[in-house]
Design a protein around this motif. Structure first.
Motif, PDB file in Angstrom:
ATOM      1  N   CYS A  12       5.978   3.183   0.072  1.00 42.41           N
ATOM      2  CA  CYS A  12       5.281   1.955  -0.291  1.00 42.41           C
ATOM      3  C   CYS A  12       5.708   0.862   0.674  1.00 42.41           C
ATOM      4  O   CYS A  12       6.898   0.626   0.854  1.00 42.41           O
ATOM      5  CB  CYS A  12       5.635   1.587  -1.728  1.00 42.41           C
ATOM      6  SG  CYS A  12       4.647   0.253  -2.392  1.00 42.41           S
ATOM      7  N   TRP A  30       1.830   8.133   9.629  1.00 43.65           N
ATOM      8  CA  TRP A  30       1.535   7.805   8.238  1.00 43.65           C
ATOM      9  C   TRP A  30       0.085   7.363   8.085  1.00 43.65           C
ATOM     10  O   TRP A  30      -0.464   6.716   8.959  1.00 43.65           O
ATOM     11  CB  TRP A  30       2.437   6.666   7.767  1.00 43.65           C
ATOM     12  CG  TRP A  30       3.889   7.025   7.759  1.00 43.65           C
ATOM     13  CD1 TRP A  30       4.736   7.003   8.822  1.00 43.65           C
ATOM     14  CD2 TRP A  30       4.646   7.472   6.644  1.00 43.65           C
ATOM     15  NE1 TRP A  30       5.988   7.395   8.422  1.00 43.65           N
ATOM     16  CE2 TRP A  30       5.957   7.688   7.105  1.00 43.65           C
ATOM     17  CE3 TRP A  30       4.353   7.699   5.312  1.00 43.65           C
ATOM     18  CZ2 TRP A  30       6.972   8.127   6.268  1.00 43.65           C
ATOM     19  CZ3 TRP A  30       5.369   8.135   4.472  1.00 43.65           C
ATOM     20  CH2 TRP A  30       6.667   8.354   4.950  1.00 43.65           C
ATOM     21  N   VAL A  31      -0.532   7.714   6.960  1.00 47.09           N
ATOM     22  CA  VAL A  31      -1.890   7.253   6.643  1.00 47.09           C
ATOM     23  C   VAL A  31      -1.860   6.543   5.297  1.00 47.09           C
ATOM     24  O   VAL A  31      -1.123   6.947   4.385  1.00 47.09           O
ATOM     25  CB  VAL A  31      -2.917   8.411   6.606  1.00 47.09           C
ATOM     26  CG1 VAL A  31      -3.138   8.965   7.972  1.00 47.09           C
ATOM     27  CG2 VAL A  31      -2.493   9.497   5.640  1.00 47.09           C
ATOM     28  N   ARG A  32      -2.645   5.485   5.181  1.00 49.87           N
ATOM     29  CA  ARG A  32      -2.696   4.737   3.916  1.00 49.87           C
ATOM     30  C   ARG A  32      -3.456   5.579   2.899  1.00 49.87           C
ATOM     31  O   ARG A  32      -4.558   6.044   3.157  1.00 49.87           O
ATOM     32  CB  ARG A  32      -3.383   3.396   4.134  1.00 49.87           C
ATOM     33  CG  ARG A  32      -3.254   2.492   2.935  1.00 49.87           C
ATOM     34  CD  ARG A  32      -3.548   1.070   3.258  1.00 49.87           C
ATOM     35  NE  ARG A  32      -4.956   0.856   3.531  1.00 49.87           N
ATOM     36  CZ  ARG A  32      -5.474  -0.297   3.883  1.00 49.87           C
ATOM     37  NH1 ARG A  32      -4.712  -1.345   4.043  1.00 49.87           N
ATOM     38  NH2 ARG A  32      -6.745  -0.408   4.094  1.00 49.87           N
ATOM     39  N   SER A  33      -2.852   5.767   1.717  1.00 50.00           N
ATOM     40  CA  SER A  33      -3.492   6.619   0.717  1.00 50.00           C
ATOM     41  C   SER A  33      -3.970   5.855  -0.510  1.00 50.00           C
ATOM     42  O   SER A  33      -5.016   6.194  -1.047  1.00 50.00           O
ATOM     43  CB  SER A  33      -2.551   7.752   0.297  1.00 50.00           C
ATOM     44  OG  SER A  33      -1.387   7.243  -0.306  1.00 50.00           O
ATOM     45  N   TYR A  62       0.845  -1.187   0.000  1.00 52.15           N
ATOM     46  CA  TYR A  62       0.000   0.000   0.000  1.00 52.15           C
ATOM     47  C   TYR A  62       0.879   1.235   0.000  1.00 52.15           C
ATOM     48  O   TYR A  62       2.002   1.212   0.501  1.00 52.15           O
ATOM     49  CB  TYR A  62      -0.899   0.026   1.245  1.00 52.15           C
ATOM     50  CG  TYR A  62      -1.959  -1.043   1.221  1.00 52.15           C
ATOM     51  CD1 TYR A  62      -3.177  -0.815   0.601  1.00 52.15           C
ATOM     52  CD2 TYR A  62      -1.743  -2.278   1.805  1.00 52.15           C
ATOM     53  CE1 TYR A  62      -4.155  -1.797   0.565  1.00 52.15           C
ATOM     54  CE2 TYR A  62      -2.702  -3.269   1.773  1.00 52.15           C
ATOM     55  CZ  TYR A  62      -3.912  -3.014   1.148  1.00 52.15           C
ATOM     56  OH  TYR A  62      -4.871  -3.992   1.098  1.00 52.15           O
ATOM     57  N   GLN A  63       0.354   2.320  -0.544  1.00 53.10           N
ATOM     58  CA  GLN A  63       1.058   3.588  -0.518  1.00 53.10           C
ATOM     59  C   GLN A  63       0.633   4.330   0.743  1.00 53.10           C
ATOM     60  O   GLN A  63      -0.561   4.427   1.036  1.00 53.10           O
ATOM     61  CB  GLN A  63       0.696   4.415  -1.747  1.00 53.10           C
ATOM     62  CG  GLN A  63       1.872   4.989  -2.438  1.00 53.10           C
ATOM     63  CD  GLN A  63       1.473   5.713  -3.710  1.00 53.10           C
ATOM     64  OE1 GLN A  63       0.348   6.172  -3.851  1.00 53.10           O
ATOM     65  NE2 GLN A  63       2.401   5.820  -4.619  1.00 53.10           N
ATOM     66  N   TYR A  64       1.606   4.812   1.486  1.00 59.40           N
ATOM     67  CA  TYR A  64       1.347   5.566   2.711  1.00 59.40           C
ATOM     68  C   TYR A  64       1.851   6.987   2.530  1.00 59.40           C
ATOM     69  O   TYR A  64       2.881   7.224   1.917  1.00 59.40           O
ATOM     70  CB  TYR A  64       2.051   4.912   3.906  1.00 59.40           C
ATOM     71  CG  TYR A  64       1.452   3.583   4.287  1.00 59.40           C
ATOM     72  CD1 TYR A  64       0.416   3.505   5.199  1.00 59.40           C
ATOM     73  CD2 TYR A  64       1.911   2.403   3.709  1.00 59.40           C
ATOM     74  CE1 TYR A  64      -0.148   2.285   5.531  1.00 59.40           C
ATOM     75  CE2 TYR A  64       1.348   1.178   4.037  1.00 59.40           C
ATOM     76  CZ  TYR A  64       0.320   1.128   4.959  1.00 59.40           C
ATOM     77  OH  TYR A  64      -0.240  -0.082   5.273  1.00 59.40           O
ATOM     78  N   ARG A  65       1.102   7.950   3.089  1.00 60.66           N
ATOM     79  CA  ARG A  65       1.478   9.363   3.003  1.00 60.66           C
ATOM     80  C   ARG A  65       1.823   9.859   4.406  1.00 60.66           C
ATOM     81  O   ARG A  65       1.088   9.619   5.366  1.00 60.66           O
ATOM     82  CB  ARG A  65       0.327  10.182   2.434  1.00 60.66           C
ATOM     83  CG  ARG A  65       0.653  11.656   2.254  1.00 60.66           C
ATOM     84  CD  ARG A  65      -0.473  12.430   1.603  1.00 60.66           C
ATOM     85  NE  ARG A  65      -0.843  11.890   0.307  1.00 60.66           N
ATOM     86  CZ  ARG A  65      -0.212  12.141  -0.840  1.00 60.66           C
ATOM     87  NH1 ARG A  65       0.840  12.915  -0.847  1.00 60.66           N
ATOM     88  NH2 ARG A  65      -0.639  11.621  -1.964  1.00 60.66           N
ATOM     89  N   SER A  66       2.948  10.568   4.499  1.00 60.87           N
ATOM     90  CA  SER A  66       3.378  11.137   5.777  1.00 60.87           C
ATOM     91  C   SER A  66       2.451  12.285   6.165  1.00 60.87           C
ATOM     92  O   SER A  66       2.152  13.162   5.346  1.00 60.87           O
ATOM     93  CB  SER A  66       4.814  11.654   5.674  1.00 60.87           C
ATOM     94  OG  SER A  66       5.153  12.432   6.800  1.00 60.87           O
ATOM     95  N   PRO A 101       1.794  -1.340   7.940  1.00 61.30           N
ATOM     96  CA  PRO A 101       1.641   0.069   8.343  1.00 61.30           C
ATOM     97  C   PRO A 101       2.961   0.630   8.866  1.00 61.30           C
ATOM     98  O   PRO A 101       3.740  -0.062   9.522  1.00 61.30           O
ATOM     99  CB  PRO A 101       0.597  -0.010   9.460  1.00 61.30           C
ATOM    100  CG  PRO A 101      -0.153  -1.269   9.209  1.00 61.30           C
ATOM    101  CD  PRO A 101       0.837  -2.222   8.608  1.00 61.30           C
TER     102      PRO A 101
END
Length: 71
Positions: free
Chosen positions: A43, A52-55, A31-35, A47
């Motif tokens: 990636c 970080w949140v999964r985007s 999954y792609q995570y965004r700071s 988690p």
């Protein structure tokens, strides 16, 4: 009937079950995570933590380029 004659087929059967079950296992999706702090993307299959949140996702590869089509 000796003990070895009984154990050999049981051991062979257990090994066969192990090999067949492990061949059916699939890799974890990425999954792609965004700071939350900088907006940077990363990636990962797991988690990354509270910052970080999964985007986007799921993806097949570690670069998050090949999406998995979910039906």
């Amino acid at each position: 009937m000796g003990v070895m004659q009984i154990l050999r087929p049981a051991a062979l059967g257990a090994a066969l079950i192990f090999v067949l079950s492990s061949s059916l296992a699939a890799p974890a999706p990425y999954y792609q995570y965004r700071s939350k702090l900088t907006g940077e993307l990363a990636c990962s299959p797991t988690p990354l933590g509270e910052g970080w949140v999964r985007s986007n996702g799921p993806y097949r590869d570690a670069r998050c380029e090949k999406r998995i089509v979910v039906k």
